[in-house]
Design a protein around this motif. Structure first.
Motif, PDB file in Angstrom:
ATOM      1  N   SER A  25       6.003 -17.433   0.939  1.00  0.00           N
ATOM      2  CA  SER A  25       5.071 -16.730   0.052  1.00  0.00           C
ATOM      3  C   SER A  25       5.814 -15.791  -0.878  1.00  0.00           C
ATOM      4  N   ILE A  26       6.824 -15.116  -0.350  1.00  0.00           N
ATOM      5  CA  ILE A  26       7.639 -14.229  -1.188  1.00  0.00           C
ATOM      6  C   ILE A  26       8.328 -15.021  -2.287  1.00  0.00           C
ATOM      7  N   ALA A  64      13.290  -7.833   0.067  1.00  0.00           N
ATOM      8  CA  ALA A  64      13.107  -6.533   0.728  1.00  0.00           C
ATOM      9  C   ALA A  64      11.931  -5.784   0.109  1.00  0.00           C
ATOM     10  N   PHE A  65      11.776  -5.891  -1.204  1.00  0.00           N
ATOM     11  CA  PHE A  65      10.664  -5.233  -1.895  1.00  0.00           C
ATOM     12  C   PHE A  65       9.321  -5.747  -1.378  1.00  0.00           C
ATOM     13  N   PHE A  66       9.172  -7.048  -1.240  1.00  0.00           N
ATOM     14  CA  PHE A  66       7.895  -7.624  -0.843  1.00  0.00           C
ATOM     15  C   PHE A  66       7.617  -7.510   0.657  1.00  0.00           C
ATOM     16  N   ARG A  91      18.352  -6.870  -8.471  1.00  0.00           N
ATOM     17  CA  ARG A  91      19.473  -7.674  -8.944  1.00  0.00           C
ATOM     18  C   ARG A  91      19.476  -9.107  -8.424  1.00  0.00           C
ATOM     19  N   ASP A  92      18.840  -9.315  -7.283  1.00  0.00           N
ATOM     20  CA  ASP A  92      18.900 -10.651  -6.705  1.00  0.00           C
ATOM     21  C   ASP A  92      17.685 -10.906  -5.827  1.00  0.00           C
ATOM     22  N   VAL A  93      17.635 -12.093  -5.263  1.00  0.00           N
ATOM     23  CA  VAL A  93      16.509 -12.482  -4.422  1.00  0.00           C
ATOM     24  C   VAL A  93      16.438 -11.626  -3.161  1.00  0.00           C
ATOM     25  N   ALA A 132      -2.184  -4.062  -0.238  1.00  0.00           N
ATOM     26  CA  ALA A 132      -2.376  -2.622  -0.040  1.00  0.00           C
ATOM     27  C   ALA A 132      -1.105  -1.975   0.496  1.00  0.00           C
ATOM     28  N   GLY A 133      -0.456  -2.641   1.450  1.00  0.00           N
ATOM     29  CA  GLY A 133       0.791  -2.119   1.994  1.00  0.00           C
ATOM     30  C   GLY A 133       1.878  -2.031   0.929  1.00  0.00           C
ATOM     31  N   LEU A 134       1.912  -3.017   0.041  1.00  0.00           N
ATOM     32  CA  LEU A 134       2.908  -3.026  -1.026  1.00  0.00           C
ATOM     33  C   LEU A 134       2.658  -1.892  -2.012  1.00  0.00           C
ATOM     34  N   LEU A 135       1.408  -1.673  -2.400  1.00  0.00           N
ATOM     35  CA  LEU A 135       1.084  -0.614  -3.348  1.00  0.00           C
ATOM     36  C   LEU A 135       1.404   0.762  -2.775  1.00  0.00           C
TER      37      LEU A 135
END
Length: 442
Positions: free
Chosen positions: A339-340, A310-312, A303-305, A286-289
């Motif tokens: 997990s990421i 940072a996205f997740f 571009r990279d891991v 939910a936080g991600l959405l």
């Protein structure tokens, strides 16, 4: 002996060709054995042979016994009318095409090199260990092991991309919806992947899109459709759950979502630590959405891991940082780095590869697979066992390759399809008859 072994023998032409003739006495010259075909139809289409004075183009079919032709009903299947040679171990009966014409047969029973068969049987009949060829690996070059591991990795990524492509077709070729379904299932981390995949179906992205910028409504939709907002002893005095319940009731009627909602008993808690409980994972999703509205574009262009990490790392809603079940407080850690890394491996890479295949962007395939080389190696009973046998194991790319090698080749004993097993079977050495195994054909 398996039919698979005869396929291997014909493909590489590992048999005695002295005075090669059909069972009817016609001289055979193999100009091109054809290419191996594992779908419906003859085993080796694209073959070119000279039978007597006549050159034929067509297919070769392989069986242990000629009578398997009728047992598999090829005599009534027009696909097999193109067969120009029936290669068998034992030619026990003549066979015919649908129009009644006979199919020439080549019996290999007396032409097999005994050392080749012995080495094959030694591999497939070895005790059930990680690698049937483990005692013989010293005879295999590091280059062959690396090459096979990389090949298995690419096959694994392709299979995952195939699943994404099938999902994409099912969702009317909507890439954002495809990413939502893939992410939702992956947030279940195996134990709850199936109910989370059903939750994605129970909550279409078209509905989520309308409320993606309202965190309260977003949480009401997710937790309500998941069945986590039911009133019970633990949630009776919980104002947050009560508020979401009311909001979900309104939205459920508005969009007609009630029949698709899950029940709380459909989620798995057995042998899970509180940090992996389904409501915790759903809170993180939910936080991600909420924090990443255009998530497909972000996953595609990272571009990279480091950018994907940072996205997740979007923060979960405040309530789900202090509760691991509805109405049950406790300190909950954020989505962990391991997990990421699993999400990058199991969602991001195959999603990007599938999109690249759809659009023809070859460089995106390369850059996506390269992400795995940035991730640390995964450690489990299989990868560690292979590493102990001398296989490279420095990154997630290696781990995924070793898992694919185990699941796709070693465990089912598909040694003849593996570069390592194939090298060991054809290893040049003196055979009991005094003959040497010929080198591979070009």
């Amino acid at each position: 002996m398996s039919e698979d072994f005869l396929h291997y023998v014909w493909q590489h032409q590992y048999f005695d060709k002295t005075d090669l003739r059909t069972s009817g006495g016609e001289e055979i010259t193999v100009l091109k054995p054809g290419f191996r075909h594992e779908d419906a139809g003859p085993d080796f289409p694209g073959a070119r042979l000279r039978l007597g004075e006549v050159e034929w183009n067509g297919a070769v079919e392989i069986h242990l016994r000629a009578s398997d032709w009728a047992r598999h009903h090829h005599q009534v299947d027009p696909k097999y009318d193109q067969v120009i040679l029936h290669v068998v171990l034992t030619d026990d009966v003549p066979v015919r095409r649908t129009n009644g014409t006979p199919v020439p047969a080549l019996a290999l029973g007396t032409r097999l090199l005994p050392g080749l068969l012995a080495r094959y049987e030694a591999l497939v009949e070895a005790p059930a260990v990680a690698l049937p060829c483990a005692p013989l690996l010293s005879q295999v070059s590091d280059l062959t092991k690396i090459m096979m591991s990389e090949r298995a990795l690419l096959e694994r990524v392709e299979r995952k991309a195939d699943a994404i492509m099938a999902l994409h077709e099912h969702l009317a070729q909507d890439w954002e919806a495809t990413a939502w379904h893939a992410l939702a299932a992956a947030f279940g981390f195996q134990k709850n992947s199936e109910p989370l995949a059903r939750l994605a179906k129970a909550l279409p992205l078209a509905v989520l899109r309308r409320h993606r910028h309202d965190q309260r409504q977003l949480e009401a939709l997710l937790f309500g459709q998941a069945g986590f907002l039911a009133e019970n002893e633990e949630t009776a005095a919980d104002d947050y759950i009560s508020d979401l319940r009311k909001e979900h009731e309104f939205l459920r009627h508005k969009y007609g979502l009630g029949a698709a909602a899950l029940a709380v008993h459909e989620w798995n808690y057995l042998r899970l630590r509180p940090a992996n409980f389904p409501p915790v994972r759903l809170g993180q999703l939910a936080g991600l959405l909420f924090a990443r509205p255009a998530f497909f574009e972000a996953l595609l262009t990272a571009r990279d891991v480091a950018a994907l990490t940072a996205f997740f790392r979007a923060p979960a809603p405040a309530y789900w940082r202090t509760h691991y079940r509805p109405g049950r407080p406790g300190k909950v850690p954020a989505l962990g780095l391991s997990s990421i890394h699993l999400l990058i491996t199991n969602v991001v890479v195959p999603l990007r590869v599938a999109y690249a295949r759809h659009t023809g962007e070859g460089t995106l395939v390369e850059s996506s697979v390269a992400l795995l080389a940035e991730l640390p190696a995964e450690h489990n009973q299989y990868t560690d066992r292979y590493a102990g046998l001398g296989f490279s194991h420095r990154s997630a790319a290696d781990s995924q390759g070793l898992l694919a090698l185990h699941q796709g080749y070693c465990q089912p004993r598909r040694c003849l399809h593996c570069a390592i097993g194939s090298q060991l079977v054809r290893q040049p050495r003196l055979l009991p008859t005094g003959r040497s195994l010929p080198p591979p054909t070009p």
